[in-house]
Scaffold this active site. Structure first.
Site, PDB file in Angstrom:
ATOM      1  N   VAL A 192      -7.974  -0.291  53.072  1.00 42.06           N
ATOM      2  CA  VAL A 192      -7.264  -0.728  54.273  1.00 42.06           C
ATOM      3  C   VAL A 192      -5.839  -1.147  53.892  1.00 42.06           C
ATOM      4  CG1 VAL A 192      -7.224  -2.467  56.109  1.00 42.06           C
ATOM      5  CG2 VAL A 192      -9.389  -1.432  55.423  1.00 42.06           C
ATOM      6  N   LYS A 221      -7.094   2.713  34.440  1.00 42.59           N
ATOM      7  CA  LYS A 221      -6.300   1.701  35.149  1.00 42.59           C
ATOM      8  C   LYS A 221      -7.254   0.554  35.461  1.00 42.59           C
ATOM      9  CE  LYS A 221      -2.925   1.212  38.897  1.00 42.59           C
ATOM     10  NZ  LYS A 221      -3.285  -0.130  39.254  1.00 42.59           N
TER      11      LYS A 221
HETATM   12  S1  IVH Z   1       1.144   0.268  32.407  1.00 40.03           S
HETATM   13  C1  IVH Z   1       5.570  -0.436  33.148  1.00 40.03           C
HETATM   14  N1  IVH Z   1      -1.391   0.703  31.982  1.00 40.03           N
HETATM   15  O1  IVH Z   1      -1.583  -1.521  37.060  1.00 40.03           O
HETATM   16  C2  IVH Z   1       4.170  -0.021  33.297  1.00 40.03           C
HETATM   17  N2  IVH Z   1      -0.794  -0.702  33.791  1.00 40.03           N
HETATM   18  O2  IVH Z   1      -0.206  -0.604  39.421  1.00 40.03           O
HETATM   19  C3  IVH Z   1       3.245  -1.123  33.140  1.00 40.03           C
HETATM   20  N3  IVH Z   1      -2.714  -1.616  34.999  1.00 40.03           N
HETATM   21  O3  IVH Z   1       1.124  -3.673  36.783  1.00 40.03           O
HETATM   22  C4  IVH Z   1       1.898  -0.836  33.494  1.00 40.03           C
HETATM   23  N4  IVH Z   1      -4.267  -0.701  33.780  1.00 40.03           N
HETATM   24  O4  IVH Z   1      -1.234  -4.553  36.130  1.00 40.03           O
HETATM   25  C5  IVH Z   1      -0.489   0.095  32.746  1.00 40.03           C
HETATM   26  N5  IVH Z   1      -3.594   1.151  31.466  1.00 40.03           N
HETATM   27  C6  IVH Z   1      -2.702   0.539  32.217  1.00 40.03           C
HETATM   28  C7  IVH Z   1      -3.077  -0.301  33.277  1.00 40.03           C
HETATM   29  C8  IVH Z   1      -2.095  -0.881  34.062  1.00 40.03           C
HETATM   30  C9  IVH Z   1      -4.025  -1.502  34.793  1.00 40.03           C
HETATM   31  C10 IVH Z   1      -2.108  -2.400  36.093  1.00 40.03           C
HETATM   32  C11 IVH Z   1      -0.953  -3.269  35.662  1.00 40.03           C
HETATM   33  C12 IVH Z   1       0.209  -2.721  36.402  1.00 40.03           C
HETATM   34  C13 IVH Z   1      -0.442  -2.101  37.577  1.00 40.03           C
HETATM   35  C14 IVH Z   1       0.415  -1.057  38.253  1.00 40.03           C
END
Ligand code: IVH
EC number: 6.5.1.2
Length: 708
Positions: free
Chosen positions: A50, A129
């Site tokens: 949502v 992620k």
């Molecule tokens: S890299 C500059 N790698 O997703 C890039 N982020 O939607 C920094 N996150 O702010 C992020 N798993 O909190 C990166 N393997 C991963 C991640 C990851 C979760 C989160 C993180 C980020 C957000 C972005």
């Protein structure tokens, strides 16, 4: 949940802009509120699907009407402006990621990156992620000195005290190095269960969802409970610019003792091309339900520092990385009620009845609540808005309730005091409650179903005799029936030699019934007679059916993902009784179609019966929908429906415009009238019987004549 604007461009193209500035502003307010709850709370304001849809509409509106755009729009600031800004200023901004939602958009992202670089990127990593909270952890001379949340990307809150307890974020590194590690604090599925046990034990309301549990725990001031947390790093920053590939830097971090996404069960493959990346994303997506922690997508990053340098970043997100979002696996919906289900072995389970909700393209209407302890622990009540999680093939589960929306008049669910099926005692010594009568609890019901006319059609095995053999402890499951012998049965109350002989003969004769009837008799949940027939036709043998994956099951007409999961789980539960039946000689296969040659059938050169084309097929080969109403000479109602399927059709119970044929026999009622009104073709039952006989005799001309 989406976090920042750039990736919204992708979805904004599909989203509908708001018609008025007031609606736009109201939506911005709701997004901000939701983002604040996301980062700080145990309570989420709305589910990710949502939220994502709302944010996409905000972005679409801004694209269409830039003059309406709010200052500090949630599409432009890291964390949509929801992160609590603290007093720990980050060494470098903690950025967000752009999102893509499909393969083509990921390919376009890679093309754009290649254009920026002027050459192909030197490899990509594909990371999970993690669905948690971003933190930055500073190590000085190998010691953990400070952990801060992302906040607004520029400064975050100090959460050192709570974060120190996160598994994977060690107090000391293997070497006295100074660096900053960035990654995600989260709660594993198992720790989520433990955290809720601790929390409710301490008299606090349960967490609804693993991410809100991690957020609540990380930001908790008073530590009345020590809920477990975990950490996976996804980047490392040192004073000097990086010289090695990201994948190597992460491997080095692992060596220093920090847990990384690469070292997790999800792994971090390094891929040379975008097609390899897509394959790795597929693998990750398929393993989503079995990782033991929540992920909401894959993160694809250029691996080489030179590529990252050349690509650079916008104020919100890097151009060298992107998030490939998976469909939300958790949605909110209303818990309409709680049903108590009693399994074949007497296990008593609460089951959630839900207002239908779409999760990853599947309509979910019920979910497991595991057990009664859990129900109390999760603090879930009928009428609540609940979080429902469905990960891949796993049966959907209710993870918790949204307590801030609990109706004022709600009351806790009262677990049963006695077995709802047989009124027997309940054994509560284990987590899984059980009727003390075990298999015998449901024996009467399951035996009656097994013996019924539409199942194994065992003559003489009625309710009274079932009661006798169950009470005597002779039979608890259908396979035990085949061990009954005449002297034993004759010895039962009010049974004579003659009726015992007849009954035992009837039971033994049922061994030859086709697989479809065995399946019907076993009462596999979410299947009935016609589904059992379809399964039997499709797989041919019980072994093939038992070997079928959830995906294989979905090849059968009418079997969607939810039904496939249930059938697979049911078959696992039934496997012991199926093995017992097979050991006693019960037939476990379905006769081939068309049926074997009968006397007088024309023979092909190799001596086998000539195959007559299935008469109840449409010109395009799909089955005709056929309704049988009234009696067909020589056939019971079930046999009439079986015959339809044997002739290649699909039997249905109601007449509509889509019906191809209605077979009308003696005693037919309104269905025949309706067929006439709708102009659906009618076939008299005698002609249908002739058609069947001609087909079974391999008489193609006779078949054509019956249908003429
Ligand atoms: S890299 C500059 N790698 O997703 C890039 N982020 O939607 C920094 N996150 O702010 C992020 N798993 O909190 C990166 N393997 C991963 C991640 C990851 C979760 C989160 C993180 C980020 C957000 C972005």
């Amino acid at each position: 949940m989406q976090e920042a604007g750039a990736g919204l461009v992708v979805d904004a193209a599909r989203a509908e802009p708001f018609a008025s500035v007031e609606d736009y502003r109201a939506a911005v307010g709701r997004v901000r509120e939701a983002a604040a709850a996301y980062y700080s709370g145990p309570d989420l304001a709305m589910d990710d699907a949502v939220y994502d849809a709302l944010l996409a509409r905000v972005a679409a509106t801004e694209a269409a009407r830039p003059d309406w755009k709010a200052d500090e729009s949630p599409t432009e600031v890291v964390g949509a402006g929801g992160g609590v800004v603290g007093d720990v200023v980050h060494s470098a901004p903690m950025l967000s990621l752009d999102n893509v939602f499909d393969e083509d958009t990921l390919r376009r992202w890679a093309v754009r990156l290649e254009r920026i670089l002027g050459r192909p990127a030197g490899g990509f990593t594909v990371e999970p992620k993690i669905d948690g909270l971003a933190v930055a952890a500073r190590y000085v001379d190998g010691r953990l000195v400070q952990v801060a949340t992302r906040g607004d990307g520029r400064a975050g809150e100090d959460v050192t005290g709570q974060a120190r307890r996160a598994a994977g974020l060690p107090e000391r590194l293997a070497e006295p190095v100074t660096l900053e590690v960035r990654g995600e604090v989260f709660m594993t599925d198992a720790d989520f269960e433990r955290a809720n046990a601790m929390r409710t034990g301490a008299g606090e309301p349960a967490f609804a969802h693993p991410r809100s549990a991690a957020a609540g725990t990380l930001r908790a001031q008073d530590r009345t409970y020590d809920a477990p947390l975990s950490f996976f790093a996804y980047s490392v920053h040192r004073a000097e610019p990086p010289t090695v590939a990201h994948s190597d830097a992460m491997a080095e971090l692992e060596r220093l003792g920090v847990a990384t996404t690469g070292g997790s069960v999800a792994g971090t493959p390094v891929c040379a091309t975008v097609e390899e990346v897509l394959a790795a994303v597929q693998v990750l997506s398929a393993s989503r339900g079995t990782l033991g922690f929540g992920i909401d997508g894959a993160v694809i990053k250029a691996d080489q520092p030179a590529d990252r340098d050349a690509a650079g970043s916008s104020s919100r997100a890097p151009r060298w990385g992107v998030a490939y979002k998976f469909p939300a696996d958790t949605r909110m919906t209303r818990l309409l009620g709680i049903e108590v289900q009693i399994g074949r072995t007497g296990v008593i389970t609460p089951v959630a009845v839900l207002e239908p909700v779409q999760i990853d393209g599947v309509t979910v209407t019920s979910a497991t609540l595991h057990n009664f302890d859990d129900l109390v622990r999760r603090n879930v009540r009928p009428g609540d808005v609940v979080f429902v999680r469905r990960a891949g093939d796993v049966i959907p589960e209710v993870t918790g309730a949204k307590l801030d929306e609990r109706p004022a008049d709600s009351v806790p669910f009262e677990p049963p005091v006695r077995c709802p099926r047989c009124d027997g005692e309940i054994d509560r010594t284990q987590k899984r409650w059980r009727c003390t009568r075990g298999r015998a609890c449901g024996a009467h019901e399951s035996l009656a179903y097994y013996a019924a006319r539409h199942s194994m059609d065992i003559e003489g095995l009625g309710g009274k005799i079932i009661d006798l053999v169950v009470a005597a402890g002779l039979v608890t499951d259908p396979a035990d029936l085949y061990d009954l012998d005449v002297p034993t049965v004759a010895g039962l109350d009010r049974m004579g030699e003659v009726s015992a002989t007849k009954l035992v003969a009837g039971i033994q004769a049922s061994k030859g019934q086709p697989l479809a009837r065995v399946l019907t008799g076993l009462g596999v949940r979410m299947t009935g007679r016609s589904m059992s027939r379809r399964l039997a036709r499709h797989f041919g043998t019980m072994q093939a059916l038992l070997d079928a994956s959830v995906e294989d099951l979905q090849q059968v007409e009418g079997v969607g993902p939810e039904r496939a999961v249930t059938i697979a789980a049911e078959l696992v539960e039934l496997a012991p009784v199926i093995a017992k039946l097979a050991a006693r000689g019960v037939n476990m296969s379905e006769p081939d179609l068309p049926p074997p040659a009968v006397a007088g059938a024309p023979a092909a050169a190799d001596g086998s019966a000539t195959a007559v084309p299935l008469p109840l097929r449409r010109p395009d080969g799909t089955p005709m929908t056929v309704v049988v109403t009234g009696s067909v000479p020589g056939l019971t109602r079930d046999e009439g429906n079986e015959a339809v399927e044997r002739l290649g059709g699909k039997s249905s119970g109601s007449v509509s415009k889509r019906t191809d044929l209605v077979v009308v026999g003696d005693g037919a009622g309104s269905k025949a009238d309706k067929a006439e009104q709708l102009g659906v073709r009618i076939l008299p039952a005698e002609r249908f019987a002739t058609l069947l006989a001609a087909f079974q005799a391999g008489d193609e001309a006779g078949v054509a004549e019956a249908l003429a």
